[in-house]
Design a protein around this motif. Structure first.
Motif, short mmCIF file in Angstrom:
data_model
loop_
_atom_site.label_atom_id
_atom_site.label_comp_id
_atom_site.label_asym_id
_atom_site.label_seq_id
_atom_site.Cartn_x
_atom_site.Cartn_y
_atom_site.Cartn_z
N THR A 55 47.59 40.69 79.77
CA THR A 55 48.61 41.20 78.86
C THR A 55 47.97 42.06 77.77
O THR A 55 46.85 41.80 77.34
CB THR A 55 49.39 40.06 78.18
OG1 THR A 55 48.51 39.36 77.31
CG2 THR A 55 49.99 39.11 79.22
N PRO A 56 48.69 43.06 77.29
CA PRO A 56 48.14 43.90 76.22
C PRO A 56 47.99 43.16 74.90
O PRO A 56 47.16 43.53 74.08
CB PRO A 56 49.16 45.05 76.11
CG PRO A 56 50.40 44.53 76.72
CD PRO A 56 49.99 43.53 77.76
N TRP A 57 48.77 42.12 74.66
CA TRP A 57 48.69 41.39 73.40
C TRP A 57 47.35 40.71 73.24
O TRP A 57 46.83 40.63 72.14
CB TRP A 57 49.82 40.35 73.30
CG TRP A 57 51.17 40.95 73.46
CD1 TRP A 57 51.83 41.76 72.58
CD2 TRP A 57 52.01 40.81 74.60
NE1 TRP A 57 53.03 42.12 73.10
CE2 TRP A 57 53.18 41.55 74.35
CE3 TRP A 57 51.90 40.13 75.80
CZ2 TRP A 57 54.22 41.63 75.25
CZ3 TRP A 57 52.93 40.22 76.71
CH2 TRP A 57 54.08 40.96 76.42
N VAL A 58 46.81 40.21 74.33
CA VAL A 58 45.51 39.54 74.25
C VAL A 58 44.39 40.57 74.19
O VAL A 58 43.47 40.45 73.38
CB VAL A 58 45.31 38.58 75.45
CG1 VAL A 58 43.92 37.97 75.44
CG2 VAL A 58 46.38 37.49 75.42
N ARG A 59 44.47 41.57 75.00
CA ARG A 59 43.40 42.58 75.04
C ARG A 59 43.32 43.39 73.74
O ARG A 59 42.25 43.85 73.36
CB ARG A 59 43.57 43.51 76.24
CG ARG A 59 43.30 42.80 77.56
CD ARG A 59 43.20 43.77 78.72
NE ARG A 59 44.15 44.87 78.68
CZ ARG A 59 45.34 44.87 79.25
NH1 ARG A 59 45.75 43.82 79.93
NH2 ARG A 59 46.13 45.92 79.17
N ALA A 60 44.43 43.56 73.03
CA ALA A 60 44.44 44.37 71.80
C ALA A 60 43.62 43.72 70.69
O ALA A 60 42.93 44.41 69.95
CB ALA A 60 45.88 44.59 71.33
N ALA A 61 43.70 42.42 70.55
CA ALA A 61 42.98 41.71 69.49
C ALA A 61 42.63 40.31 70.01
O ALA A 61 43.25 39.32 69.61
CB ALA A 61 43.84 41.62 68.23
N PRO A 62 41.67 40.20 70.91
CA PRO A 62 41.43 38.95 71.63
C PRO A 62 41.00 37.76 70.79
O PRO A 62 41.18 36.62 71.21
CB PRO A 62 40.33 39.33 72.62
CG PRO A 62 39.71 40.55 72.10
CD PRO A 62 40.75 41.26 71.31
N VAL A 63 40.51 38.00 69.59
CA VAL A 63 40.05 36.89 68.75
C VAL A 63 41.16 36.40 67.82
O VAL A 63 41.04 35.35 67.21
CB VAL A 63 38.78 37.31 67.97
CG1 VAL A 63 38.26 36.20 67.09
CG2 VAL A 63 37.69 37.75 68.94
N SER A 64 42.26 37.11 67.75
CA SER A 64 43.33 36.76 66.82
C SER A 64 44.05 35.48 67.26
O SER A 64 44.06 35.12 68.44
CB SER A 64 44.35 37.90 66.73
OG SER A 64 45.09 38.00 67.93
N LEU A 65 44.66 34.84 66.28
CA LEU A 65 45.46 33.65 66.60
C LEU A 65 46.68 34.02 67.44
O LEU A 65 47.14 33.22 68.26
CB LEU A 65 45.87 32.91 65.33
CG LEU A 65 44.73 32.17 64.63
CD1 LEU A 65 45.21 31.56 63.31
CD2 LEU A 65 44.12 31.11 65.53
N ARG A 66 47.19 35.23 67.25
CA ARG A 66 48.32 35.69 68.08
C ARG A 66 47.89 35.75 69.55
O ARG A 66 48.61 35.28 70.44
CB ARG A 66 48.80 37.05 67.62
CG ARG A 66 49.92 37.60 68.48
CD ARG A 66 50.37 38.96 68.00
NE ARG A 66 51.40 39.46 68.90
CZ ARG A 66 51.72 40.72 68.99
NH1 ARG A 66 51.14 41.62 68.22
NH2 ARG A 66 52.65 41.11 69.83
N ALA A 67 46.73 36.31 69.81
CA ALA A 67 46.20 36.34 71.18
C ALA A 67 46.00 34.92 71.69
O ALA A 67 46.31 34.60 72.84
CB ALA A 67 44.89 37.12 71.23
#
Length: 128
Positions: A55-67
């Motif tokens: 998913t783009p949500w994980v790849r965009a900011a993989p270290v974020s809590l959202r990811a």
């Protein structure tokens, strides 16, 4: 650390977290300690983690809590669904423990990473 390495390290951390989850589960149930058994237990959740990383949500900011929340949701949901499909049963207690354990592992390393990053930024600013 070079910024291009961060996604690869985050991906590896998620896969390690899933394998740790499976290993702890197997040990807590006194299941045989074979590599094939561990992989069989981890596989549905590894598939879920791989799907989350697509998913783009994980790849965009993989270290974020959202990811982390996306990885947790997809890993747990797909892993539990696959496990239910293969075994034909899914005890509620197992599902709850799975979600909680994966949350601790998948969100935990991200929370620690954020705390370390904030600490480094604060030290760098105070030296500045």
């Amino acid at each position: 650390m070079h910024p291009r390495r961060i996604p690869a390290l985050a991906f590896a951390a998620d896969l390690v977290a899933v394998v740790v989850f499976a290993a702890v589960g197997r040990v807590s149930h006194a299941e045989a300690d074979s590599l094939t058994g561990l992989l069989g237990t981890a596989l549905p959740f590894l598939v879920g983690a791989l799907a989350a990383w697509a998913t783009p949500w994980v790849r965009a900011a993989p270290v974020s809590l959202r990811a982390g929340a996306v990885v947790l949701t997809v890993t747990a949901a797909l892993g539990l669904l696959l496990r239910w499909g293969f075994l034909g049963r899914l005890p509620l207690a197992f599902a709850l423990v799975t979600v909680i354990a994966l949350a601790v592992l998948l969100l935990g390393w991200r929370g620690l990473s954020a705390a370390v990053s904030r600490g480094r930024s604060a030290r760098a600013t105070s030296r500045g």
